[in-house]
Design a protein around this motif. Structure first.
Motif, PDB file in Angstrom:
ATOM      1  N   THR A   1     -13.918 -10.430   4.513  1.00  0.00           N
ATOM      2  CA  THR A   1     -12.900  -9.909   5.099  1.00  0.00           C
ATOM      3  C   THR A   1     -12.257  -9.180   3.778  1.00  0.00           C
ATOM      4  O   THR A   1     -12.101  -9.362   3.048  1.00  0.00           O
ATOM      5  N   PRO A   2     -11.322  -8.097   4.681  1.00  0.00           N
ATOM      6  CA  PRO A   2     -10.418  -7.506   3.381  1.00  0.00           C
ATOM      7  C   PRO A   2      -9.492  -8.277   2.659  1.00  0.00           C
ATOM      8  O   PRO A   2      -9.353  -9.526   2.985  1.00  0.00           O
ATOM      9  N   ASP A   3      -9.453  -7.979   1.393  1.00  0.00           N
ATOM     10  CA  ASP A   3      -8.786  -8.648   0.369  1.00  0.00           C
ATOM     11  C   ASP A   3      -7.196  -8.345   0.694  1.00  0.00           C
ATOM     12  O   ASP A   3      -6.310  -9.094   0.082  1.00  0.00           O
ATOM     13  N   GLY A   4      -6.717  -7.572   1.479  1.00  0.00           N
ATOM     14  CA  GLY A   4      -5.418  -7.282   1.838  1.00  0.00           C
ATOM     15  C   GLY A   4      -5.164  -6.153   2.992  1.00  0.00           C
ATOM     16  O   GLY A   4      -6.158  -5.379   3.253  1.00  0.00           O
ATOM     17  N   TYR A   5      -4.038  -6.144   3.635  1.00  0.00           N
ATOM     18  CA  TYR A   5      -3.767  -5.316   4.768  1.00  0.00           C
ATOM     19  C   TYR A   5      -2.341  -4.991   4.716  1.00  0.00           C
ATOM     20  O   TYR A   5      -1.432  -5.844   4.821  1.00  0.00           O
ATOM     21  N   THR A   6      -2.065  -3.801   4.628  1.00  0.00           N
ATOM     22  CA  THR A   6      -0.730  -3.092   4.249  1.00  0.00           C
ATOM     23  C   THR A   6      -0.325  -2.097   5.059  1.00  0.00           C
ATOM     24  O   THR A   6      -1.035  -1.408   5.965  1.00  0.00           O
ATOM     25  N   SER A   7       1.150  -1.742   4.951  1.00  0.00           N
ATOM     26  CA  SER A   7       1.643  -0.650   5.786  1.00  0.00           C
ATOM     27  C   SER A   7       2.462   0.217   4.705  1.00  0.00           C
ATOM     28  O   SER A   7       2.984  -0.524   3.801  1.00  0.00           O
TER      29      SER A   7
ATOM     30  N   VAL B   1       1.118  -6.743   5.388  1.00  0.00           N
ATOM     31  CA  VAL B   1       1.299  -7.274   6.500  1.00  0.00           C
ATOM     32  C   VAL B   1       1.089  -8.789   6.613  1.00  0.00           C
ATOM     33  O   VAL B   1       0.158  -9.366   6.034  1.00  0.00           O
ATOM     34  N   GLN B   2       2.464  -9.362   7.243  1.00  0.00           N
ATOM     35  CA  GLN B   2       2.187 -10.875   7.180  1.00  0.00           C
ATOM     36  C   GLN B   2       1.540 -11.231   8.549  1.00  0.00           C
ATOM     37  O   GLN B   2       1.336 -10.464   9.569  1.00  0.00           O
ATOM     38  N   GLU B   3       0.831 -12.412   8.714  1.00  0.00           N
ATOM     39  CA  GLU B   3      -0.114 -12.857   9.563  1.00  0.00           C
ATOM     40  C   GLU B   3       0.710 -12.950  11.047  1.00  0.00           C
ATOM     41  O   GLU B   3       0.037 -13.001  12.097  1.00  0.00           O
ATOM     42  N   ASN B   4       2.112 -13.009  11.097  1.00  0.00           N
ATOM     43  CA  ASN B   4       2.583 -13.370  12.241  1.00  0.00           C
ATOM     44  C   ASN B   4       3.471 -11.832  12.708  1.00  0.00           C
ATOM     45  O   ASN B   4       4.306 -11.996  13.621  1.00  0.00           O
ATOM     46  N   GLU B   5       3.108 -10.901  12.113  1.00  0.00           N
ATOM     47  CA  GLU B   5       3.540  -9.437  12.601  1.00  0.00           C
ATOM     48  C   GLU B   5       2.499  -8.472  12.587  1.00  0.00           C
ATOM     49  O   GLU B   5       1.357  -8.196  12.080  1.00  0.00           O
ATOM     50  N   SER B   6       3.002  -7.199  13.314  1.00  0.00           N
ATOM     51  CA  SER B   6       1.974  -6.334  13.482  1.00  0.00           C
ATOM     52  C   SER B   6       2.163  -5.105  12.382  1.00  0.00           C
ATOM     53  O   SER B   6       3.254  -5.483  11.658  1.00  0.00           O
TER      54      SER B   6
ATOM     55  N   ARG C   1      -9.781   2.512  -3.126  1.00  0.00           N
ATOM     56  CA  ARG C   1      -8.351   3.250  -3.025  1.00  0.00           C
ATOM     57  C   ARG C   1      -7.288   2.158  -3.583  1.00  0.00           C
ATOM     58  O   ARG C   1      -6.283   2.833  -4.076  1.00  0.00           O
ATOM     59  N   ASP C   2      -7.526   1.306  -3.904  1.00  0.00           N
ATOM     60  CA  ASP C   2      -6.597   0.386  -4.424  1.00  0.00           C
ATOM     61  C   ASP C   2      -7.237  -0.855  -5.286  1.00  0.00           C
ATOM     62  O   ASP C   2      -8.278  -1.149  -5.116  1.00  0.00           O
ATOM     63  N   PRO C   3      -6.686  -0.630  -6.669  1.00  0.00           N
ATOM     64  CA  PRO C   3      -7.491  -1.531  -7.916  1.00  0.00           C
ATOM     65  C   PRO C   3      -7.587  -2.922  -7.427  1.00  0.00           C
ATOM     66  O   PRO C   3      -8.224  -3.670  -8.319  1.00  0.00           O
ATOM     67  N   ARG C   4      -6.618  -3.466  -6.574  1.00  0.00           N
ATOM     68  CA  ARG C   4      -6.723  -4.824  -6.344  1.00  0.00           C
ATOM     69  C   ARG C   4      -7.928  -5.306  -5.559  1.00  0.00           C
ATOM     70  O   ARG C   4      -8.306  -6.503  -5.447  1.00  0.00           O
ATOM     71  N   GLY C   5      -8.501  -4.250  -5.060  1.00  0.00           N
ATOM     72  CA  GLY C   5      -9.826  -4.927  -4.092  1.00  0.00           C
ATOM     73  C   GLY C   5      -9.764  -4.069  -2.834  1.00  0.00           C
ATOM     74  O   GLY C   5      -9.421  -2.875  -2.706  1.00  0.00           O
ATOM     75  N   TRP C   6     -10.349  -4.695  -1.800  1.00  0.00           N
ATOM     76  CA  TRP C   6     -10.722  -3.974  -0.506  1.00  0.00           C
ATOM     77  C   TRP C   6      -9.273  -4.113   0.285  1.00  0.00           C
ATOM     78  O   TRP C   6      -9.048  -5.203   0.964  1.00  0.00           O
ATOM     79  N   ILE C   7      -8.606  -3.202   0.193  1.00  0.00           N
ATOM     80  CA  ILE C   7      -7.095  -2.994   0.849  1.00  0.00           C
ATOM     81  C   ILE C   7      -7.220  -2.065   1.781  1.00  0.00           C
ATOM     82  O   ILE C   7      -7.411  -1.057   1.524  1.00  0.00           O
ATOM     83  N   ILE C   8      -6.903  -2.442   3.155  1.00  0.00           N
ATOM     84  CA  ILE C   8      -6.639  -1.446   4.206  1.00  0.00           C
ATOM     85  C   ILE C   8      -5.253  -1.390   4.592  1.00  0.00           C
ATOM     86  O   ILE C   8      -4.508  -2.328   4.601  1.00  0.00           O
ATOM     87  N   SER C   9      -4.838   0.069   4.643  1.00  0.00           N
ATOM     88  CA  SER C   9      -3.204   0.489   4.748  1.00  0.00           C
ATOM     89  C   SER C   9      -3.427   1.312   6.123  1.00  0.00           C
ATOM     90  O   SER C   9      -3.907   2.175   6.196  1.00  0.00           O
ATOM     91  N   ASN C  10      -2.068   0.723   6.797  1.00  0.00           N
ATOM     92  CA  ASN C  10      -1.745   1.674   8.006  1.00  0.00           C
ATOM     93  C   ASN C  10      -0.483   2.527   7.362  1.00  0.00           C
ATOM     94  O   ASN C  10       0.424   2.200   6.961  1.00  0.00           O
TER      95      ASN C  10
END
Length: 258
Positions: free
Chosen positions: A17-23, A75-80, A111-120
């Motif tokens: 799974t990704p290391d993070g999911y951002t906006s 992005v927090q797990e309780n929000e879009s 794209r992000d030095p912290r790892g596998w981060i997907i951004s919207n």
């Protein structure tokens, strides 16, 4: 086979799974400055950026610290992702209550030095007064408006240069293919005021030529002259005032032939 049975066979450990999911949020505005009497205003497209603080909210060293970046965060797990964009924008800049649109997902490896981060990626274009209360908070050390020329000369965090370039295409489409321009003009405006606004995103000859655009505005079905109303705001010679008409339009609206 029921869902319950299928889930019992499903092994989440098989998949990374990704290391993070951002906006991230690109908020644009148009700044207008009157340089001389009887002249149209000088208008400039600007983008709001934050400077990433040296330490994050937890007091730890921040990634890409002291670089300019788009406002955003995880992005927090309780929000879009859209909800996270609005929350992060308010937390980092104090700006809230604006209409944000999603336009892309960025998942290029590395794209992000912290790892596998997907951004919207999200964007908005708003009148300058909507950003008048901006104030750096949370992970942001500073928040400022930058011209596109200024942005080209500064170092940006992560892949935000690419996100900004793509967001500019969205803004250009909005200004040239919708009537969003009315949000940045007086209710009654001259052709040269509308022209100055559109030239913040295009150098199309149909718009850049004074004579061509003066003729063009008379043929646009979504704009009408205000009968008996002229002004000397943009010319010593009294100039006709126009207003937008609410209607469904065909894209592109300023360069198409009617």
């Amino acid at each position: 086979m029921s869902n319950e049975e299928a889930l019992r066979q499903y092994d989440i450990k098989k998949f990374r799974t990704p290391d993070g999911y951002t906006s991230d949020i690109a908020v644009f505005t148009i700044v207008s400055k009157q340089l001389a009497e009887y002249k149209p205003p000088l208008m400039q497209l600007k983008l709001m950026l934050i400077k990433r603080s040296k330490l994050n909210a937890e007091g730890q060293l921040n990634i890409e610290a002291e670089k300019w970046a788009l406002p955003g965060g995880f992005v927090q797990e309780n929000e879009s992702a859209l909800e996270a964009a609005g929350r992060e924008l308010e937390e980092e800049t104090g700006v809230k209550g604006i209409h944000i649109k999603h336009f892309g997902v960025y998942d290029q490896p590395g794209r992000d030095p912290r790892g596998w981060i997907i951004s919207n990626a999200h964007y908005a274009i708003v009148p300058e007064q909507y950003l008048s209360t901006r104030q750096a908070n949370d992970d942001a050390a500073e928040v400022e408006l930058f011209s596109l020329e200024d942005i080209s000369r500064i170092e940006l965090a992560f892949d935000h240069k690419q996100i900004i370039q793509d967001a500019i295409k969205q803004i250009t489409g909005d200004l040239l293919q919708t009537t969003v321009a009315k949000n940045f003009l007086p209710k009654y405006f001259t052709y040269s005021e509308l022209q100055a606004l559109l030239l913040t995103v295009t150098d199309d000859p149909a718009i850049a030529s004074d004579q061509s655009f003066a003729r063009k505005i008379k043929s646009l079905p979504f704009i009408k002259p205000v009968i008996g109303q002229k002004t000397q705001r943009t010319s010593k010679i009294p100039t006709q005032l126009y207003e937008f008409i609410e209607m469904d339009i065909v894209k592109p609206i300023y360069t198409a032939r009617y």
